[in-house]
Design a protein around this motif. Structure first.
Motif, short mmCIF file in Angstrom:
data_model
loop_
_atom_site.label_atom_id
_atom_site.label_comp_id
_atom_site.label_asym_id
_atom_site.label_seq_id
_atom_site.Cartn_x
_atom_site.Cartn_y
_atom_site.Cartn_z
N ASP A 132 0.89 -1.13 -0.10
CA ASP A 132 -0.17 0.11 -0.11
C ASP A 132 0.99 1.18 0.03
N TYR A 133 0.85 2.05 -1.09
CA TYR A 133 1.70 3.22 -1.04
C TYR A 133 0.79 4.52 -1.06
N ARG A 134 -0.36 4.42 -0.54
CA ARG A 134 -1.33 5.71 -0.30
C ARG A 134 -0.83 6.84 0.42
N ILE A 135 0.06 6.48 1.39
CA ILE A 135 0.61 7.54 2.30
C ILE A 135 2.09 7.51 1.96
N TRP A 136 3.04 8.69 2.65
CA TRP A 136 4.32 8.79 2.31
C TRP A 136 5.09 7.76 2.52
N THR A 137 4.82 6.79 3.43
CA THR A 137 5.79 5.54 3.39
C THR A 137 4.90 4.27 2.87
N PRO A 138 5.52 3.37 2.71
CA PRO A 138 4.87 2.11 1.97
C PRO A 138 4.47 1.04 3.35
N ARG A 139 3.43 0.76 3.29
CA ARG A 139 2.81 -0.13 3.98
C ARG A 139 2.43 -1.67 3.63
N THR A 140 2.10 -2.40 4.47
CA THR A 140 1.42 -3.84 4.09
C THR A 140 0.04 -3.79 4.42
N GLU A 141 -0.93 -4.24 3.41
CA GLU A 141 -2.32 -3.88 3.59
C GLU A 141 -2.87 -5.49 3.42
N TYR A 142 -3.74 -5.58 4.24
CA TYR A 142 -4.36 -7.16 4.46
C TYR A 142 -5.92 -6.99 4.14
N HIS A 143 -6.46 -8.09 3.58
CA HIS A 143 -7.62 -8.15 3.28
C HIS A 143 -8.23 -9.65 3.57
N CYS A 144 -9.43 -9.91 3.75
CA CYS A 144 -9.91 -11.43 3.93
C CYS A 144 -9.71 -12.11 2.66
N ALA A 145 -9.20 -13.41 2.79
CA ALA A 145 -8.71 -14.24 1.78
C ALA A 145 -9.79 -14.68 1.10
N ARG A 146 -11.18 -14.74 1.46
CA ARG A 146 -12.50 -15.26 0.84
C ARG A 146 -13.07 -14.16 -0.29
N CYS A 147 -13.35 -12.72 0.70
CA CYS A 147 -14.11 -11.95 -0.17
C CYS A 147 -13.29 -10.78 -0.59
N GLY A 148 -12.02 -10.65 -0.01
CA GLY A 148 -11.33 -9.68 -0.75
C GLY A 148 -11.46 -8.34 0.16
N GLY A 149 -12.24 -8.39 1.24
CA GLY A 149 -12.75 -7.15 2.36
C GLY A 149 -11.46 -6.77 2.92
#
Length: 171
Positions: free
Chosen positions: A122-139
């Motif tokens: 996730d590069y939406r802010i000034w520093t890179p982060r790791t985003e996570y989502h539900c593996a089934r629905c992508g939420g």
């Protein structure tokens, strides 16, 4: 402790769990989402179908990758034994065994259940982060950081509105 009974009733596979019934921190695979017994193809629901199923705040977080206000979730104070499942599709994501108070204002865990989440940069802010989502629905659930407690050193910082708590007493 995540019991076999609670895991089975919640739809969790214990195949990857160790002798103490604690699941490992592996994340899911985007190519093989966990199966659903309800017959719903969660990964392919339309935006309109999601809007029918979710409240506007849930839709904003789960489908638009929004963030709830810190300190706004009643799950911050939840201390009972149980499972934290995706508010979108019900897939169990975290065990209460891994929840801790991070002081951030969001429910935090030191590891997800095996195969429950997928990650992406996730590069939406000034520093890179790791985003996570539900593996089934992508939420969208939240972000993972490397400032958590032992044994993983990770902080899985979750939007409370993206979760449903299932007490062990109700499983």
């Amino acid at each position: 402790m995540l019991t076999r009974r609670l895991a089975l009733l919640s739809g969790i596979s214990l195949a990857a769990c160790g002798p103490a019934n604690s699941c490992s921190a592996n994340t899911g695979s985007a190519s093989t989402p966990p199966a659903s017994d309800d017959g719903i193809d969660w990964a392919n629901l339309t935006e309109a179908q999601w809007r029918e199923r979710l409240t506007p705040p849930e839709f904003n977080v789960l489908r638009r990758e929004g963030t709830e206000r810190p300190g706004s979730s009643p799950l911050n104070q939840e201390t009972r034994e149980g499972i934290y499942a995706c508010a979108g599709c019900g897939l169990p994501l975290f065990s209460s065994e891994t929840k801790y108070e991070s002081g951030t204002g969001w429910p935090s865990f030191w590891q997800p259940l095996d195969g429950a989440v997928d990650t992406k940069p996730d590069y939406r802010i000034w520093t890179p982060r790791t985003e996570y989502h539900c593996a089934r629905c992508g939420g969208h659930q939240g972000h993972v950081f490397e400032d958590g407690p032992p044994p993983t050193g990770q902080r899985w910082c979750n939007n409370g509105i993206a979760l449903r708590f299932i007490p062990a007493s109700e499983a």
